[in-house]
Design a protein around this motif. Structure first.
Motif, mmCIF file in Angstrom:
data_model
loop_
_atom_site.group_PDB
_atom_site.id
_atom_site.type_symbol
_atom_site.label_atom_id
_atom_site.label_comp_id
_atom_site.label_asym_id
_atom_site.label_seq_id
_atom_site.Cartn_x
_atom_site.Cartn_y
_atom_site.Cartn_z
ATOM 1 N N TYR A 61 -0.139 -5.417 -4.134
ATOM 2 C CA TYR A 61 -0.324 -4.433 -5.189
ATOM 3 C C TYR A 61 1.084 -3.987 -5.564
ATOM 4 O O TYR A 61 1.554 -2.927 -5.177
ATOM 5 N N GLU A 62 1.761 -4.852 -6.321
ATOM 6 C CA GLU A 62 3.176 -4.661 -6.619
ATOM 7 C C GLU A 62 3.451 -3.354 -7.348
ATOM 8 O O GLU A 62 4.476 -2.722 -7.124
ATOM 9 N N GLU A 63 2.522 -2.928 -8.192
ATOM 10 C CA GLU A 63 2.678 -1.689 -8.944
ATOM 11 C C GLU A 63 2.960 -0.486 -8.035
ATOM 12 O O GLU A 63 3.694 0.429 -8.396
ATOM 13 N N LYS A 64 2.377 -0.495 -6.829
ATOM 14 C CA LYS A 64 2.561 0.607 -5.875
ATOM 15 C C LYS A 64 3.462 0.219 -4.701
ATOM 16 O O LYS A 64 3.607 0.985 -3.745
ATOM 17 N N GLY A 65 4.051 -0.978 -4.752
ATOM 18 C CA GLY A 65 4.945 -1.407 -3.683
ATOM 19 C C GLY A 65 4.236 -1.729 -2.380
ATOM 20 O O GLY A 65 4.804 -1.593 -1.303
ATOM 21 N N ILE A 66 2.986 -2.165 -2.489
ATOM 22 C CA ILE A 66 2.196 -2.536 -1.310
ATOM 23 C C ILE A 66 2.062 -4.061 -1.313
ATOM 24 O O ILE A 66 1.367 -4.628 -2.146
ATOM 25 N N PHE A 67 2.759 -4.701 -0.367
ATOM 26 C CA PHE A 67 2.838 -6.158 -0.373
ATOM 27 C C PHE A 67 2.114 -6.825 0.789
ATOM 28 O O PHE A 67 1.999 -8.049 0.813
#
Length: 182
Positions: free
Chosen positions: A77-83
């Motif tokens: 979830y790149e938008e929230k920096g969760i990879f």
């Protein structure tokens, strides 16, 4: 906690399972619901990727989870920096500090395993190749009893690495992450 009709105490646990393979989620659910059903009642929430998990974890209307099973590798979830599941574990520690975290992975590189332990310090760390139905129940039992659980492959790697002194900081991790993405 609730009390059933036979006046026995039944402990309720709120469980989160995050994995991008629906079959794996069903396997975990199947194992968990068979764990001492006369003593425990489990409410299971599932997510299929980092985005759906993020929305569940950060939703103020959802009760905190007691235990979270997190796959490490899954759609980000790149938008929230969760990879990864590691990032989700960090998020859970922020939003639900009492939640016990069990990380599951296919990674078998010593450096990756040591980094996970150092940065997350999960209650459980399981290499998926070690995972059987009984092993999952054993890990679950240990974590419920506030004990750490590392699967056999993790323990073997850690025991063989006593002389390995490689350390990676956050900056090194970012470099390696961006190299892996090209």
């Amino acid at each position: 906690m609730i009390i059933d009709s036979s006046d026995k105490m039944v402990i309720e646990n709120n469980i989160l399972i995050v994995d991008d393979h629906p079959f794996i989620i069903e396997g975990y659910k199947n194992a968990i619901t068979r764990y001492n059903p006369s003593e425990f009642n489990f409410f299971i929430t599932q997510a299929k990727d980092c985005e759906s998990a993020y929305k569940i974890i950060t939703n103020p209307d959802i009760a905190p989870f007691d235990i979270a099973f997190l796959d490490i590798s899954m759609p980000s979830y790149e938008e929230k920096g969760i990879f990864s599941g590691e990032d989700l574990a960090t998020l859970i520690m922020e939003y639900m500090p009492e939640c016990k975290i069990i990380l599951l992975t296919m990674y078998t590189e010593l450096l990756k395993i040591k980094t996970i332990i150092k940065n997350i310090n999960p209650n459980g760390l399981v290499i998926k190749n070690d995972l059987t139905f009984d092993e999952l129940l054993f890990a679950f039992d240990k974590v419920l009893k506030n004990e750490k659980y590392y699967s056999q492959s993790v323990l073997k790697m850690l025991s063989q690495s006593q002389h390995d002194a490689i350390e990676i900081d956050q900056f090194d991790q970012q470099i390696l992450f961006h190299i892996s993405k090209g």
